[in-house]
Design a protein around this motif. Sequence first.
Motif, PDB file in Angstrom:
ATOM      1  N   PRO A   1      91.987 -79.916 -79.726  1.00 16.92           N
ATOM      2  CA  PRO A   1      91.509 -79.175 -80.889  1.00 16.92           C
ATOM      3  C   PRO A   1      92.461 -78.303 -81.626  1.00 16.92           C
ATOM      4  N   MET A   2      93.368 -77.692 -80.656  1.00 10.42           N
ATOM      5  CA  MET A   2      94.307 -76.688 -81.522  1.00 10.42           C
ATOM      6  C   MET A   2      95.394 -77.401 -82.387  1.00 10.42           C
ATOM      7  N   TRP A   3      95.458 -78.555 -82.115  1.00 14.69           N
ATOM      8  CA  TRP A   3      96.556 -79.445 -82.851  1.00 14.69           C
ATOM      9  C   TRP A   3      95.923 -79.667 -84.250  1.00 14.69           C
ATOM     10  N   ARG A   4      94.732 -79.351 -84.368  1.00 15.43           N
ATOM     11  CA  ARG A   4      94.376 -79.970 -85.884  1.00 15.43           C
ATOM     12  C   ARG A   4      95.029 -79.222 -86.869  1.00 15.43           C
ATOM     13  N   LEU A   5      95.268 -78.014 -86.436  1.00 16.54           N
ATOM     14  CA  LEU A   5      96.134 -76.799 -87.715  1.00 16.54           C
ATOM     15  C   LEU A   5      97.476 -77.932 -87.591  1.00 16.54           C
ATOM     16  N   LYS A   6      98.104 -78.052 -86.742  1.00 16.61           N
ATOM     17  CA  LYS A   6      99.371 -78.490 -86.901  1.00 16.61           C
ATOM     18  C   LYS A   6      99.281 -79.893 -87.587  1.00 16.61           C
TER      19      LYS A   6
ATOM     20  N   GLU B   1     109.999 -66.271 -80.611  1.00 16.09           N
ATOM     21  CA  GLU B   1     110.089 -67.321 -79.305  1.00 16.09           C
ATOM     22  C   GLU B   1     108.774 -67.749 -79.243  1.00 16.09           C
ATOM     23  N   LEU B   2     107.654 -66.695 -79.325  1.00 12.18           N
ATOM     24  CA  LEU B   2     106.287 -67.186 -79.111  1.00 12.18           C
ATOM     25  C   LEU B   2     106.135 -68.171 -80.185  1.00 12.18           C
ATOM     26  N   ALA B   3     106.263 -68.024 -81.510  1.00  5.94           N
ATOM     27  CA  ALA B   3     106.270 -69.195 -82.491  1.00  5.94           C
ATOM     28  C   ALA B   3     106.950 -70.414 -82.430  1.00  5.94           C
ATOM     29  N   ALA B   4     107.895 -70.328 -81.594  1.00  5.54           N
ATOM     30  CA  ALA B   4     108.664 -71.694 -81.270  1.00  5.54           C
ATOM     31  C   ALA B   4     107.967 -72.492 -80.115  1.00  5.54           C
ATOM     32  N   PHE B   5     107.617 -71.941 -79.227  1.00  2.95           N
ATOM     33  CA  PHE B   5     106.839 -72.463 -78.254  1.00  2.95           C
ATOM     34  C   PHE B   5     106.113 -73.807 -78.530  1.00  2.95           C
ATOM     35  N   PHE B   6     105.106 -73.797 -79.240  1.00  2.00           N
ATOM     36  CA  PHE B   6     104.243 -74.778 -79.512  1.00  2.00           C
ATOM     37  C   PHE B   6     104.546 -75.135 -81.003  1.00  2.00           C
ATOM     38  N   GLU B   7     105.175 -74.477 -81.775  1.00  4.44           N
ATOM     39  CA  GLU B   7     105.266 -74.759 -83.127  1.00  4.44           C
ATOM     40  C   GLU B   7     104.058 -74.995 -84.095  1.00  4.44           C
ATOM     41  N   ILE B   8     103.283 -74.242 -83.644  1.00  2.00           N
ATOM     42  CA  ILE B   8     101.904 -74.148 -84.465  1.00  2.00           C
ATOM     43  C   ILE B   8     101.841 -73.198 -85.370  1.00  2.00           C
ATOM     44  N   ALA B   9     102.045 -72.034 -85.129  1.00  2.04           N
ATOM     45  CA  ALA B   9     102.064 -70.718 -85.650  1.00  2.04           C
ATOM     46  C   ALA B   9     103.316 -70.579 -86.286  1.00  2.04           C
TER      47      ALA B   9
ATOM     48  N   ARG C   1     106.649 -67.982 -88.197  1.00  4.27           N
ATOM     49  CA  ARG C   1     107.051 -66.885 -87.857  1.00  4.27           C
ATOM     50  C   ARG C   1     106.414 -65.677 -88.207  1.00  4.27           C
ATOM     51  N   ASP C   2     106.114 -65.611 -89.422  1.00  2.00           N
ATOM     52  CA  ASP C   2     105.327 -64.539 -90.044  1.00  2.00           C
ATOM     53  C   ASP C   2     103.888 -64.188 -89.279  1.00  2.00           C
ATOM     54  N   GLU C   3     103.180 -65.298 -88.892  1.00  2.00           N
ATOM     55  CA  GLU C   3     102.138 -65.346 -88.281  1.00  2.00           C
ATOM     56  C   GLU C   3     102.127 -64.448 -86.771  1.00  2.00           C
ATOM     57  N   ALA C   4     103.145 -65.165 -86.107  1.00  2.33           N
ATOM     58  CA  ALA C   4     103.446 -64.490 -84.864  1.00  2.33           C
ATOM     59  C   ALA C   4     103.825 -63.026 -85.037  1.00  2.33           C
ATOM     60  N   LYS C   5     104.768 -62.683 -86.091  1.00  2.01           N
ATOM     61  CA  LYS C   5     104.938 -61.010 -86.202  1.00  2.01           C
ATOM     62  C   LYS C   5     103.520 -60.548 -86.310  1.00  2.01           C
TER      63      LYS C   5
ATOM     64  N   ASN D   1      85.782 -83.468 -81.182  1.00  5.56           N
ATOM     65  CA  ASN D   1      84.690 -83.194 -81.985  1.00  5.56           C
ATOM     66  C   ASN D   1      84.767 -81.430 -82.074  1.00  5.56           C
ATOM     67  N   ILE D   2      85.578 -80.642 -81.342  1.00  7.38           N
ATOM     68  CA  ILE D   2      85.755 -79.308 -81.418  1.00  7.38           C
ATOM     69  C   ILE D   2      86.461 -78.889 -82.858  1.00  7.38           C
ATOM     70  N   GLN D   3      85.880 -78.037 -83.384  1.00 11.84           N
ATOM     71  CA  GLN D   3      86.240 -77.455 -84.614  1.00 11.84           C
ATOM     72  C   GLN D   3      86.558 -75.932 -84.510  1.00 11.84           C
ATOM     73  N   LEU D   4      88.133 -75.528 -84.535  1.00  8.85           N
ATOM     74  CA  LEU D   4      88.010 -74.172 -84.394  1.00  8.85           C
ATOM     75  C   LEU D   4      88.678 -73.751 -85.833  1.00  8.85           C
ATOM     76  N   ASP D   5      88.657 -72.368 -86.181  1.00 14.74           N
ATOM     77  CA  ASP D   5      89.371 -71.789 -87.269  1.00 14.74           C
ATOM     78  C   ASP D   5      90.789 -71.823 -87.292  1.00 14.74           C
ATOM     79  N   PRO D   6      91.538 -71.579 -88.288  1.00 11.18           N
ATOM     80  CA  PRO D   6      93.359 -71.394 -88.223  1.00 11.18           C
ATOM     81  C   PRO D   6      93.234 -70.034 -87.378  1.00 11.18           C
TER      82      PRO D   6
END
Length: 406
Positions: free
Chosen positions: A99-104, A228-236, A238-242, A201-206
Amino acid sequence: MNPPLLTNADARRLFLDRHLLLRPQPGPATGGDLAGVLTDLGFVQVDGVNTLARAHDLILWSRRGRYRPLALDRLVSRQRLAFEHWTHDAAIIPMQFYPMWRLKFARDEARMQQRWPAWRGEGWDREIDAILRRIADQGPASTTDVGPDKGGGGGGWWDWHPSKTALEYLWRSGRLAISHRTGFRKIYDLSERVIPAEYRNIQLDPPQIIDWALSAALDRLGFATSGELAAFFEIATRDEAKQWCADALAAGRIVEIDVEMADGTRRRSVSTVASLDRLSMLPPPSQRVRLLSPFDPALRDRARAWRLFGFHYRIEIFVPAPRRRYGYYVFPVMQGDRLIGRLDAKRDGGVLTVRAFWPEKGVRLGRARQAGLLAELQRVLPLAGATEVRLGPDWLKEVGDQAAPA
């Protein structure tokens, strides 16, 4: 007031514990146990080079010595406890993360729509509906089923027939999923026929997904910078991680620390109180010599490995043979909390031939350490499908030696 200091020794211990490398751990390496290893790591990178064993297989074997590749195939293609997609590269990911990959999927699709028309040539986007209809009506398909390579297949993935490009687009955007592999060839099917409904079927907000991605990354790294947090899954981003770090610090969910690097410098990072409290309970690292994949999760961030362990690694597959320092595909070797060298070894039939071992600066390969290395090579024989270790002439190199051209 200065933040607390995490010494280099404690930082290595925490990091290796999170990567399941602090001490050998028993387990059957099948079913739920293997799924648990995958969940603890977050993902394993998939790579097709098979000089000894494929990257994902060696990664899992290094955590569970009883692991065999058929167990991962069952996990993905039959039990549906994991799926294949993208992090920083192609990877096998726990199914509960789907479900978290939907944003990706959405962000990758937007990037592809923006960049691919100029980059990949014309016509591929007109194939999308036809590819979907073909798979819906006729069942799973591989790249060879939907279109030939342009010019007879001499180019790389950027030189694909439009049908193959459309297939990649549909997978990256989440409408198709990898059903299974035949050999190492990916077989694609409609996502609704691959991904169990309870996850699909799970839907999550960004914001929920971003919070999960960065929290889960910190859990698996132990400490990290926002980048480093942003680079781990590459979902978020860099600005979102900050922004996440700033908000989590203000809420008291994370704390700032200074982490001592291998060279004695300090790097401002974030961690959690729970992770820091756990340090006193961690055992000392095992002194077993460990053979690691070049794509091991503990080493895939090359800059972090350099800062934390003082180990500079570069894969030389794409380096012309005369310019390689070590070899085509060289394996990092760890002992305790230290990278002690790199090994050039290749399976040839039933023989695993060691062509070279280069110790790191300051590492002496005495009798005990050499025996540990040879014991590890004996342990890996069943995974490699070999029965004998053979040491090549002059296999033990001096620090700084150049490898002979391949």
